[in-house]
Design an enzyme around this catalytic site. Structure first.
Site, PDB file in Angstrom:
ATOM      1  N   ILE A  53      67.065 -17.431   0.982  1.00 13.79           N
ATOM      2  CA  ILE A  53      68.094 -17.268   2.125  1.00 13.79           C
ATOM      3  C   ILE A  53      67.125 -17.037   3.347  1.00 13.79           C
ATOM      4  O   ILE A  53      66.212 -16.279   3.218  1.00 13.79           O
ATOM      5  CB  ILE A  53      69.001 -15.897   1.617  1.00 13.79           C
ATOM      6  CG1 ILE A  53      69.995 -15.580   3.167  1.00 13.79           C
ATOM      7  CG2 ILE A  53      67.848 -14.753   1.797  1.00 13.79           C
ATOM      8  CD1 ILE A  53      70.826 -14.389   2.690  1.00 13.79           C
ATOM      9  N   ILE A  63      62.716 -15.225   0.761  1.00 10.78           N
ATOM     10  CA  ILE A  63      62.932 -15.077   2.276  1.00 10.78           C
ATOM     11  C   ILE A  63      62.493 -16.050   2.846  1.00 10.78           C
ATOM     12  O   ILE A  63      61.389 -16.379   2.946  1.00 10.78           O
ATOM     13  CB  ILE A  63      62.915 -13.732   2.901  1.00 10.78           C
ATOM     14  CG1 ILE A  63      63.172 -12.439   2.029  1.00 10.78           C
ATOM     15  CG2 ILE A  63      63.380 -13.753   4.205  1.00 10.78           C
ATOM     16  CD1 ILE A  63      64.666 -12.288   1.733  1.00 10.78           C
ATOM     17  N   LYS A  64      63.497 -16.886   3.363  1.00 10.26           N
ATOM     18  CA  LYS A  64      63.010 -18.118   4.208  1.00 10.26           C
ATOM     19  C   LYS A  64      62.460 -17.844   5.625  1.00 10.26           C
ATOM     20  O   LYS A  64      63.380 -16.989   6.543  1.00 10.26           O
ATOM     21  CB  LYS A  64      63.879 -19.340   4.407  1.00 10.26           C
ATOM     22  CG  LYS A  64      63.905 -19.917   2.750  1.00 10.26           C
ATOM     23  CD  LYS A  64      65.150 -21.007   3.094  1.00 10.26           C
ATOM     24  CE  LYS A  64      64.527 -22.279   3.707  1.00 10.26           C
ATOM     25  NZ  LYS A  64      65.359 -23.412   3.426  1.00 10.26           N
ATOM     26  N   ILE A  65      61.111 -18.070   5.921  1.00 10.57           N
ATOM     27  CA  ILE A  65      60.800 -17.689   7.221  1.00 10.57           C
ATOM     28  C   ILE A  65      60.288 -19.013   7.789  1.00 10.57           C
ATOM     29  O   ILE A  65      59.475 -19.799   7.169  1.00 10.57           O
ATOM     30  CB  ILE A  65      59.712 -16.724   7.350  1.00 10.57           C
ATOM     31  CG1 ILE A  65      60.254 -15.347   7.055  1.00 10.57           C
ATOM     32  CG2 ILE A  65      59.239 -16.429   8.712  1.00 10.57           C
ATOM     33  CD1 ILE A  65      59.306 -14.024   6.711  1.00 10.57           C
TER      34      ILE A  65
END
Length: 372
Positions: free
Chosen positions: A110, A141-143
């Protein structure tokens, strides 16, 4: 149910098959579970564009949006609740894969709000928030790998949070991403976190490189330029894999972390749907086969590969020199590669921002309608 033979062969060659799509209907209908059973799917990635498309179609979210409206939820809270619910439920579907693979696969991603792409502190704060809300060990976690994203990646990993680094276009930036990962592991170890529970993939975008470079080659128009069309993206990915090998298989820094339980940060091939109809529709799958990689595919690309794809096990390893020659030739005909990568990163952030704003607008309309 039996696995599709072509996708199973891809998996056996060391490529984890992830689906680049998610919707509530896919989860509730059993479609995602079926893809695990029949198409070797062992992970899911999402982005703002995917959620925008999911929420704008059908009625699957109407009941929940109505309930949230009745409770007085604002637009941001509504989107956060709806998207994290979907991701949590997808994590649960993939939990058996997560267990069977010792945490390597069975992952669902996400993304932080794309409007925060250039804000380090705000990105870290939202990464921590999303991790707590979803509350599943197989979350990523998409960064984005912007300059502000790099320290955010390190700081998020230092909290013991697994990260999918997205929007990587250049090998130079990819090397910075791997450094950020190792720095994060160092900090996590110092903080007492179990490194074996922290995972990361580096999402290296593929097809968009050809789209941008081919456009510039067409503008140059010489025979030498035309000859180079369709070669940049694969060459770029092959050089990226060489960089991966140098860091995680050769360099002296990673083995110390490995001894503490750390895992390599796998290269993930993203944007693998073919945009040029002149190219084979499985090009960025068949020609990107190497151990310890991930290929996240749109459903259309996955179906195409299941039907007529082939596994070229000689498509990456050992082709670094040949790939560098492609970039030397691109420079020789006048392609400014550094500018290509800058444009692609800027456009990537902008596209996700546009999708997010469209999602905000559509959700605002639904909330207004629900409130009567």
């Amino acid at each position: 149910m039996t696995q599709n033979a072509k996708l199973a062969e891809l998996s056996e060659a060391g490529v984890s098959v992830w689906l680049d799509d998610l919707s509530r209907e896919l989860i509730s209908s059993g479609g995602l579970k079926e893809l695990v059973a029949t198409k070797s799917v062992v992970g899911v990635t999402t982005n703002p564009s995917i959620f925008q498309a999911a929420l704008s179609k059908g009625t699957a979210y109407d009941e929940q949006v109505n309930e949230l409206a009745a409770r007085g939820a604002d637009v941001d809270a509504t989107i956060r609740t709806v998207t994290t619910d979907d991701v949590r439920n997808a994590c649960d579907v993939l939990a058996p894969v997560f267990e069977e693979s010792d945490g390597v696969d069975g992952r669902v991603s996400i993304e932080v709000d794309p409007r925060l792409a250039h804000e380090t502190d705000a990105t870290v704060a939202q990464a921590v928030e999303l991790w707590k809300i979803v509350d599943r060990p197989n979350l990523l976690i998409k960064i984005p790998a912007t300059k502000a994203g790099l320290p955010a990646i390190t700081r998020t990993l230092a909290e013991g949070i697994s990260v999918n680094v997205t929007l990587i276009f250049s090998v130079e930036r990819y090397k910075e991403v791997m450094d950020a990962y190792l720095d994060g592991l160092d900090a996590a170890a110092a903080a007492g976190h179990d490194l074996s529970t922290i995972h990361s993939v580096a999402s290296f975008f593929v097809s968009r490189v050809d789209t941008e470079v081919d456009k510039r080659l067409d503008a140059i128009g010489t025979p030498d330029a035309t000859e180079l069309k369709g070669k940049a993206a694969l060459a770029n990915a092959r050089l990226a894999y060489q960089a991966y090998q140098e860091v995680f298989e050769v360099e002296s820094r990673f083995p110390d972390l490995l001894a503490q339980g750390a895992r390599p940060q796998r290269a993930l091939w993203a944007s693998t749907g073919v945009k040029n109809p002149d190219y084979p529709d499985t090009l960025y799958v068949s020609e990107l086969v190497a151990p310890n990689t991930v290929n996240t595919m749109p459903g259309k690309t996955m179906d195409a590969f299941a039907d007529h794809g082939w596994v070229n096990t000689g498509s990456i390893v050992g082709l670094a020199n040949e790939s560098q020659e492609v970039f030397d030739s691109l420079a020789a005909v006048g392609i400014d590669v550094a500018d290509v990568f800058k444009v692609l990163e800027d456009e990537g952030v902008e596209k996700f921002e546009v999708s997010w704003n469209e999602l905000l607008d559509a959700t605002a309309e639904q909330l207004t309608a629900a409130k009567g």
